[in-house]
Design an enzyme around this catalytic site. Structure first.
Site, PDB file in Angstrom:
ATOM      1  N   GLU A   1       0.844  -1.202   0.000  1.00  0.00           N
ATOM      2  CA  GLU A   1       0.000   0.000   0.000  1.00  0.00           C
ATOM      3  C   GLU A   1       0.885   1.260   0.000  1.00  0.00           C
ATOM      4  O   GLU A   1       0.643   2.206  -0.756  1.00  0.00           O
ATOM      5  CB  GLU A   1      -0.925  -0.022   1.222  1.00  0.00           C
ATOM      6  CG  GLU A   1      -1.810   1.199   1.365  1.00  0.00           C
ATOM      7  CD  GLU A   1      -1.945   1.670   2.799  1.00  0.00           C
ATOM      8  OE1 GLU A   1      -1.460   2.778   3.104  1.00  0.00           O
ATOM      9  OE2 GLU A   1      -2.530   0.932   3.630  1.00  0.00           O
ATOM     10  N   HIS A   2       1.919   1.255   0.842  1.00  0.00           N
ATOM     11  CA  HIS A   2       2.833   2.403   0.862  1.00  0.00           C
ATOM     12  C   HIS A   2       3.551   2.555  -0.486  1.00  0.00           C
ATOM     13  O   HIS A   2       3.710   3.662  -0.996  1.00  0.00           O
ATOM     14  CB  HIS A   2       3.887   2.222   1.967  1.00  0.00           C
ATOM     15  CG  HIS A   2       3.402   2.614   3.323  1.00  0.00           C
ATOM     16  ND1 HIS A   2       4.053   3.549   4.091  1.00  0.00           N
ATOM     17  CD2 HIS A   2       2.332   2.210   4.047  1.00  0.00           C
ATOM     18  CE1 HIS A   2       3.403   3.700   5.238  1.00  0.00           C
ATOM     19  NE2 HIS A   2       2.358   2.886   5.247  1.00  0.00           N
TER      20      HIS A   2
END
Lengths: 458, 431
Positions: free
Chosen positions: A76-77
């Site tokens: 996600e990052h």
């Protein structure tokens, strides 16, 4: 350029009659599935000239394997670290330049990305999200930097938060086989040994249009949105998904207890009972009764936990329940609280158990049930005030495998729960064989803490 | 040159679309003296009412820190003719939600109800009872006093709480903004103190009412008068003094946490200050603009020092603070603090680049409709405008106020309001 601007303002004025129309349209929300398997759900809400755009992937921490816990969240990052056409950090810069706000969240069940934007920027958001769905760069240097940020996030949100630690440890004891036992952010050692290759592997496995759905709520026309979806998401190539193993949790055969020691002042008792969650909206019965039980115990300031445990018996400084009936994995019903000064954790545990036993033996009143249902009904109307909340509702139901259209049916079933059904679930599930009890044993800070030294600068 | 001009046209264009979204705020003075702000909107069958009173923690009398918070908490725990259980049950029966709390300036009560008359009218009746006839029963007082002290004791073990409290104490050493409740100060309070605080501060003259939603102007006028007419007469409580700028200071506080909490700040700006817009626009580039700010780039993106780092201005009735905050693992606390200080020093010296300024304006103006796209958000914005006496056309003029800021304005405003010689630094849990 100036001409485009003029047209945009004219467009807004032309929309004014639409704004005056009733906000709800019969067929709303609208849905279409693209040939590549991507589903697009559009809910028109014309109250303000904005839109929320969300992309949900059916890949959360429960899809991870041992040794690479936390990779769903790490990815996600990394999704903000660029594609060949959008450099590292450019995604957020472009959203900001569009007057938008963006972020993302990872759960046990899913990973989701969102932007809230003025409606005329929706197309650009769809273009950006479609791009990173299949074309992420995943640069090794960016990975090396970002994994350090994620470890700081774990320190901030878990290591230094006694209640988070308690919850993390409790999950790992209550569940032994199902991957819900693993924290979403991952174990620290797995983060420390994670590689860019792990992230790449995860991305290739799950980030495909046939494992995703798009939710859009706002001042948009659904047909226009479907055309844009076809244009930007349509060309993405689907790929067969890996087989998902059920990993069912074996039956528990006796009470489980654990203690966490951490710097704190107030003790905490956290009890978790294994209960069902939604699997078949029509056939299921108990989950609706469990939702009502939770509301009757902890739905407002004079609900049973507050009235009895905090206010009358003065057993607790805080007490509450927690139950989420929509999830891909196994369900837990939580009872939690902190004992008042002079009361022990054991006394509070006994007090919370007594509340459940009272429901099991004497049931709940018609008045309590009507009250919980009135709150539920009003809450559904209040939810219409937030486009974001409406998009979240659709996305979360879908993530648990519940078609969003069945939300209405679930609400009807909640309204139909009887007092006898509430009593029945209190008898059926709240037994020691299904129970894990976690206690936070607070440790005083060393005397040096708080002793400050003031130094003047300059 | 051409590119810059196109940008300007685009901004004006966005400003135009932002103005479209601005709600009309009706304003009047209730016969009671309370100020009323009303936005009529019939899209949803909902009404929100917020009552804000100049009764926040800054009004705690000396030696009685915690009194404002305890008073606010007790308001909804027993009113004339109705104990706390009955009150809460009735609210729940109506599907109404009562919330609110206390900050440094304000005590707030917020009621959300369905607008149908069989829900709305009784719900308003309950809000009225909470405002006008709280009973502060002695047993409830004792219980909530104990709960409040227990919650404080717990909070005082948390590094973020310790850091924040130390910073406020250092920024406002001789001002009510720096005063903070302790378990001891809470335990020393008497029920009579609560009653006196309520009488002295919950007055019509100190109240603003904000109403948003599915009601007519006439209905709103009646409601405003009903809610405020019976408030105690104004006791003319003293206004807050202007805080003095402190000398620079630095505190290191030990803590066993894995991360150090680093906070830097000073008293900087009050509500209504004409420098607000230059500071707002400038701070977007410094540390307010999420992932695109300088602090985020230097501390998180380039060095991986922290998950979150930000800077912000918190304008209050009197000079509120400018703050920078971050958390990082102990061993790199000093390095991270140095990076944050360097970023601030660079920004104070040079201000934002032309590109940064343009990006800030694009976002602040472009995102303006997002600030007002729900009744809840409109309520929050209008309540601030009302309570602090900001111009009624604040929202309408927001875009042009942002647009007119130049780099020189930002540099000058930061020089006036962010003075390194008054900066307080707190590190909790560093090495």
């Amino acid at each position: 350029m100036p001409m485009r601007c003029t047209r945009r303002i004219a467009g807004l004025i032309a929309l004014l009659p639409v704004l005056a129309a009733p906000p709800q349209v019969l067929a709303n929300p609208f849905e279409r599935q693209l040939d590549n398997g991507l589903r697009v759900i559009v809910k028109e809400d014309r109250r303000a000239p904005t839109a929320v755009h969300m992309v949900w992937y059916r890949a959360g921490s429960m899809d991870e394997t041992s040794g690479t816990t936390g990779v769903a969240h790490l990815l996600e990052h990394m999704m903000f670290k660029g594609t060949p056409s959008t450099g590292a950090g450019e995604f957020s810069r472009l959203v900001a330049a569009a007057g938008g706000r963006d972020n993302a969240f990872t759960s046990k069940d899913y990973t989701a990305y969102f932007q809230q934007v003025p409606k005329q920027k929706l197309e650009q958001m769809m273009q950006l999200e479609a791009d990173r769905m299949r074309h992420l760069t995943l640069d090794a240097g960016e990975f090396a930097q970002e994994i350090r940020v994620v470890m700081e996030e774990r320190r901030l949100r878990t290591e230094d938060q006694p209640q988070s630690l308690l919850f993390e440890q409790m999950s790992a004891v209550a569940l032994q086989a199902h991957p819900y036992r693993v924290p979403v952010i991952g174990w620290m050692n797995d983060l420390a040994s994670m590689t860019a290759h792990d992230a790449r592997d995860w991305y290739e496995r799950w980030y495909v249009p046939n494992n995703a759905y798009v939710v859009i709520v706002g001042d948009v026309d659904h047909d226009a949105v479907f055309k844009l979806a076809e244009r930007y998401y349509g060309p993405l190539v689907p790929r067969a998904l890996p087989l998902r193993k059920p990993q069912e949790e074996p039956a528990q055969s006796g009470i489980r207890r654990l203690t966490v020691r951490a710097p704190a002042d107030l003790p905490v008792v956290l009890m978790a009972y294994k209960v069902p969650v939604v699997r078949d909206v029509e056939a299921d019965v108990d989950l609706y009764a469990l939702e009502m039980l939770s509301a009757i115990l902890d739905g407002h300031d004079a609900a049973r936990f507050s009235r009895n445990l905090i206010r009358e018996q003065r057993l607790a400084t805080s007490a509450g329940t927690g139950y989420d009936s929509t999830a891909r994995g196994p369900g837990l019903f939580y009872l939690t609280g902190s004992p008042s000064a002079g009361k022990t954790r054991a006394e509070l545990e006994a007090g919370m158990r007594a509340e459940i036993e009272r429901v099991a033996s004497a049931g709940v009143t018609a008045e309590e049930l009507v009250r919980a249902k009135a709150q539920l009904l009003a809450g559904q109307i209040y939810k219409l005030d937030s486009m974001f909340a409406q998009a979240m509702e659709i996305g979360q139901l879908e993530s648990a495998g519940v078609p969003y259209r069945l939300n209405t049916r679930m609400l009807e079933k909640l309204q139909a729960v009887s007092a006898e059904q509430v009593r029945a679930v209190a008898r059926k599930y709240f037994r020691d064989e299904q129970l894990t009890v976690a206690e936070l044993d607070p440790q005083a800070l060393p005397p040096s803490a708080r002793a400050s030294s003031t130094v003047s600068r300059h | 040159m051409k590119v810059v001009r196109l940008f300007c046209v685009l901004c004006l264009c966005l400003a135009g679309s932002a103005a479209e979204a601005v709600p009309t705020i009706a304003h009047w003075l209730a016969p009671s003296g309370a100020r009323v702000f009303f936005v009529e909107n019939h899209d949803l069958p909902i009404v929100d009412v917020q009552v804000d009173l100049a009764a926040g923690t800054a009004y705690d009398p000396p030696g009685q820190a915690g009194l404002a918070s305890l008073t606010r908490a007790l308001l909804e725990m027993g009113v004339q003719g109705m104990d706390e259980t009955e009150l809460s049950n009735r609210l729940a029966d109506l599907g109404a939600q009562l919330s609110g709390g206390v900050d440094r300036d304000r005590a707030s009560l917020s009621l959300r109800t369905l607008s149908a008359s069989d829900k709305r009218i009784p719900a308003f009746g309950l809000l009225r009872a909470v405002l006008l006839s709280p009973q502060f029963p002695a047993t409830v007082f004792a219980r909530e006093q104990a709960r409040s002290a227990a919650a404080l004791k717990e909070a005082l073990t948390r590094p973020e709480t310790i850091a924040s409290r130390a910073l406020w104490a250092a920024m406002y050493p001789a001002h009510p903004y720096g005063r903070q409740a302790t378990p001891e100060s809470v335990n020393a309070l008497q029920r009579a103190d609560v009653v006196a605080f309520w009488r002295g501060n919950y007055t019509a003259q100190r109240a603003t009412l904000t109403i948003v939603g599915d009601m007519s102007r006439t209905q709103a006028e009646v409601l405003a008068q009903e809610l405020s007419a019976g408030l105690p007469p104004d006791a003319a409580a003293a206004a807050l003094a202007q805080p003095q700028l402190p000398a620079a200071s630095e505190q290191r506080i030990a803590h066993p946490a894995a991360q150090a909490h680093v906070q830097v700040g000073l008293p900087a700006i009050r509500r209504g200050d004409p420098d607000y817009f230059p500071l707002l626009v400038g701070n977007y580039s410094l540390g307010g603009g999420g992932f695109v700010s300088r602090l985020m780039k230097e501390v998180r993106e380039k060095r991986g020092f922290a998950y979150s780092v930000q800077s912000y201005f918190l304008p209050l009735a009197q000079t509120g603070p400018f703050q920078i905050g971050l958390q990082t693992k102990k061993a790199q606390a000093n390095d991270a603090l140095q990076v944050a200080r360097d970023v601030l020093a660079g920004f104070l010296a040079e201000g934002p680049s032309a590109a940064e300024l343009q990006a800030a304006k694009q976002n602040l103006i472009g995102s303006f409709p997002l600030r007002l796209d729900s009744n809840r958000k409109i309520l929050e914005n209008v309540a601030i405008i009302g309570f602090y006496g900001l111009p009624l056309d604040y929202l309408e003029r927001y875009a042009e106020n942002v647009e007119s800021v130049a780099v020189a304005d930002i540099k000058a405003a930061f020089a006036r309001h962010v003075r390194p010689e008054s900066m307080a630094t707190v590190v909790v849990g560093g090495e």
